[in-house]
Motif scaffolding. Sequence first.
Motif, PDB file in Angstrom:
ATOM      1  N   ARG A 144       2.796  -9.752  -5.869  1.00 16.47           N
ATOM      2  CA  ARG A 144       2.035  -8.503  -5.728  1.00 16.47           C
ATOM      3  C   ARG A 144       0.601  -8.684  -6.212  1.00 16.47           C
ATOM      4  NH1 ARG A 144       3.496  -4.886 -10.839  1.00 16.47           N
ATOM      5  NH2 ARG A 144       4.165  -6.559 -12.179  1.00 16.47           N
TER       6      ARG A 144
ATOM      7  N   GLU B 138       3.487   1.859  -4.156  1.00 15.32           N
ATOM      8  CA  GLU B 138       3.537   0.416  -4.394  1.00 15.32           C
ATOM      9  C   GLU B 138       4.663   0.059  -5.360  1.00 15.32           C
ATOM     10  OE1 GLU B 138      -1.192  -0.714  -3.797  1.00 15.32           O
ATOM     11  OE2 GLU B 138      -0.446  -0.132  -5.768  1.00 15.32           O
TER      12      GLU B 138
ATOM     13  N   PHE C 259       0.978  -7.093  -1.291  1.00 10.17           N
ATOM     14  CA  PHE C 259       2.166  -7.935  -1.408  1.00 10.17           C
ATOM     15  C   PHE C 259       2.067  -9.068  -0.392  1.00 10.17           C
ATOM     16  CE2 PHE C 259       3.413  -3.531  -2.296  1.00 10.17           C
ATOM     17  CZ  PHE C 259       3.859  -3.645  -3.589  1.00 10.17           C
TER      18      PHE C 259
ATOM     19  N   TRP D 121       7.743  -2.279  -4.513  1.00  7.49           N
ATOM     20  CA  TRP D 121       7.910  -3.473  -5.355  1.00  7.49           C
ATOM     21  C   TRP D 121       9.323  -3.548  -5.927  1.00  7.49           C
ATOM     22  CZ3 TRP D 121       6.659  -8.135  -5.835  1.00  7.49           C
ATOM     23  CH2 TRP D 121       6.840  -8.852  -7.025  1.00  7.49           C
TER      24      TRP D 121
ATOM     25  N   ARG E 269      -2.213  -5.264 -10.784  1.00 11.47           N
ATOM     26  CA  ARG E 269      -0.768  -5.416 -11.014  1.00 11.47           C
ATOM     27  C   ARG E 269      -0.277  -4.453 -12.091  1.00 11.47           C
ATOM     28  NH1 ARG E 269      -1.902 -10.792  -9.644  1.00 11.47           N
ATOM     29  NH2 ARG E 269      -2.325 -11.483 -11.756  1.00 11.47           N
TER      30      ARG E 269
END
Length: 158
Positions: A65, A46, A76, A50, A39
């Motif tokens: 996530r 990503e 995700f 996100w 994360r």
Amino acid sequence: MALSQIEWVNSIPSPLTGEGEGGGDFMTERITKTGKALRKRLTDAEQLLWNYLRMKQIEGLKFRRQQPIGNYIVDFVCFENCIIIEVDGGQYTENNKDRERDLYLQRNGFRVLRFWNNEVLQNINGVLAVIRVIRKNCLSHPPLNPLPSREGKVTHLK
């Protein structure tokens, strides 16, 4: 007979008890730590995706996530609609482990969407359109039972 999403979630052994398919506390702890580390290190693709998925910006879907599911970590996931989104780099080539992973997730009721990094970076609107179409196709499943929130209150899923 296939389990409903709630039945499947409730059948997952508690990480506090060390139950499960081998590995016990060590495996659970390792997967959790790996998810937390991932994360913090999102790829550019990503991170861009996100930015659109977070805070229920896409059709009100709540995504998490780098979420552990079983012995896997998915990029995700929207638990309410059983949608998993994977963003794969240029080095990605499908192999037996990936097929096994996708089959595991599909057997547990998830729809797995895969996008290449360059698709996300160069055509984010197209990627978001696919997610919206999949979400509309997922609306046919019955509403889920209420789940407790972190504060212990019951929250109803939409």
